[in-house]
Design a protein around this motif. Structure first.
Motif, PDB file in Angstrom:
ATOM      1  N   UNK A  56       1.033  -1.376  -0.240  1.00  0.00           N
ATOM      2  CA  UNK A  56       0.016   0.038   0.185  1.00  0.00           C
ATOM      3  C   UNK A  56       0.784   1.166   0.052  1.00  0.00           C
ATOM      4  N   UNK A  57       0.198   2.334  -0.502  1.00  0.00           N
ATOM      5  CA  UNK A  57       1.131   3.614  -0.283  1.00  0.00           C
ATOM      6  C   UNK A  57       1.293   3.931   1.098  1.00  0.00           C
ATOM      7  N   UNK A  58       2.376   4.402   1.423  1.00  0.00           N
ATOM      8  CA  UNK A  58       2.448   4.892   2.960  1.00  0.00           C
ATOM      9  C   UNK A  58       1.654   5.995   3.158  1.00  0.00           C
ATOM     10  N   UNK A  59       1.325   6.354   4.381  1.00  0.00           N
ATOM     11  CA  UNK A  59       0.581   7.506   4.715  1.00  0.00           C
ATOM     12  C   UNK A  59       1.531   8.756   4.658  1.00  0.00           C
ATOM     13  N   UNK A  60       2.893   8.537   4.845  1.00  0.00           N
ATOM     14  CA  UNK A  60       3.966   9.385   5.123  1.00  0.00           C
ATOM     15  C   UNK A  60       5.275   8.705   4.424  1.00  0.00           C
ATOM     16  N   UNK A  61       6.166   9.424   4.121  1.00  0.00           N
ATOM     17  CA  UNK A  61       7.564   9.059   4.067  1.00  0.00           C
ATOM     18  C   UNK A  61       8.370  10.199   4.002  1.00  0.00           C
ATOM     19  N   UNK A  62       9.724   9.935   4.787  1.00  0.00           N
ATOM     20  CA  UNK A  62      10.806  10.975   4.808  1.00  0.00           C
ATOM     21  C   UNK A  62      11.680  10.782   3.915  1.00  0.00           C
ATOM     22  N   UNK A 112      15.794  16.022   7.693  1.00  0.00           N
ATOM     23  CA  UNK A 112      14.750  15.160   7.150  1.00  0.00           C
ATOM     24  C   UNK A 112      13.528  15.985   6.750  1.00  0.00           C
ATOM     25  N   UNK A 113      12.964  15.669   5.522  1.00  0.00           N
ATOM     26  CA  UNK A 113      11.593  16.143   5.169  1.00  0.00           C
ATOM     27  C   UNK A 113      10.724  15.330   5.033  1.00  0.00           C
ATOM     28  N   UNK A 114       9.443  15.544   5.595  1.00  0.00           N
ATOM     29  CA  UNK A 114       8.340  14.527   5.577  1.00  0.00           C
ATOM     30  C   UNK A 114       7.343  15.059   4.626  1.00  0.00           C
TER      31      UNK A 114
END
Length: 116
Positions: free
Chosen positions: A85-91, A102-104
């Motif tokens: 599944x597509x992640x709800x967020x990535x960094x 880090x950019x979220x």
């Protein structure tokens, strides 16, 4: 290439690794997102990323060639697809003045946008 589920729709993520050809090289990765059109049965761009006020199907992040083991240990590859599944967020790890920042990016239900 990876596939992911997005609310019952199959999304295809094509990952391209490139280098600018300069010395030292500046490698980067580009994700391109597509879905299969039910009308034409062909790949169609899936605009998942907001960049500069526009939606696009491409996302680019820098890879790095490290000469510092401490920085190399801190860098992590972003994870867009998790458990199919597509992640709800990535960094994304970004270098700034010999520091790793880090950019979220967060999914808001329609697209990924940079979190503040």
């Amino acid at each position: 290439m990876k596939t992911a589920d997005l609310n019952g729709e199959k999304v295809i993520i094509v990952e391209t690794n490139t280098s600018d050809g300069m010395m030292p090289p500046s490698p980067f990765t580009t994700w391109s997102a597509y879905t299969i059109s039910p009308r034409t049965h062909r790949a169609a761009p899936k605009r998942l990323f907001k960049q500069g006020g526009n939606l696009t199907n491409r996302f680019r992040y820098d890879d790095y060639v490290f000469d510092d083991e401490r920085l190399a240990a801190k860098w992590r590859e972003p994870e867009l697809v998790r458990n199919g599944k597509l992640s709800s967020r990535f960094t994304v790890s970004v270098m700034s003045k010999r520091q790793m920042l880090r950019q979220t990016f967060v999914w808001n239900g329609k697209y990924y946008a940079r979190s503040r």
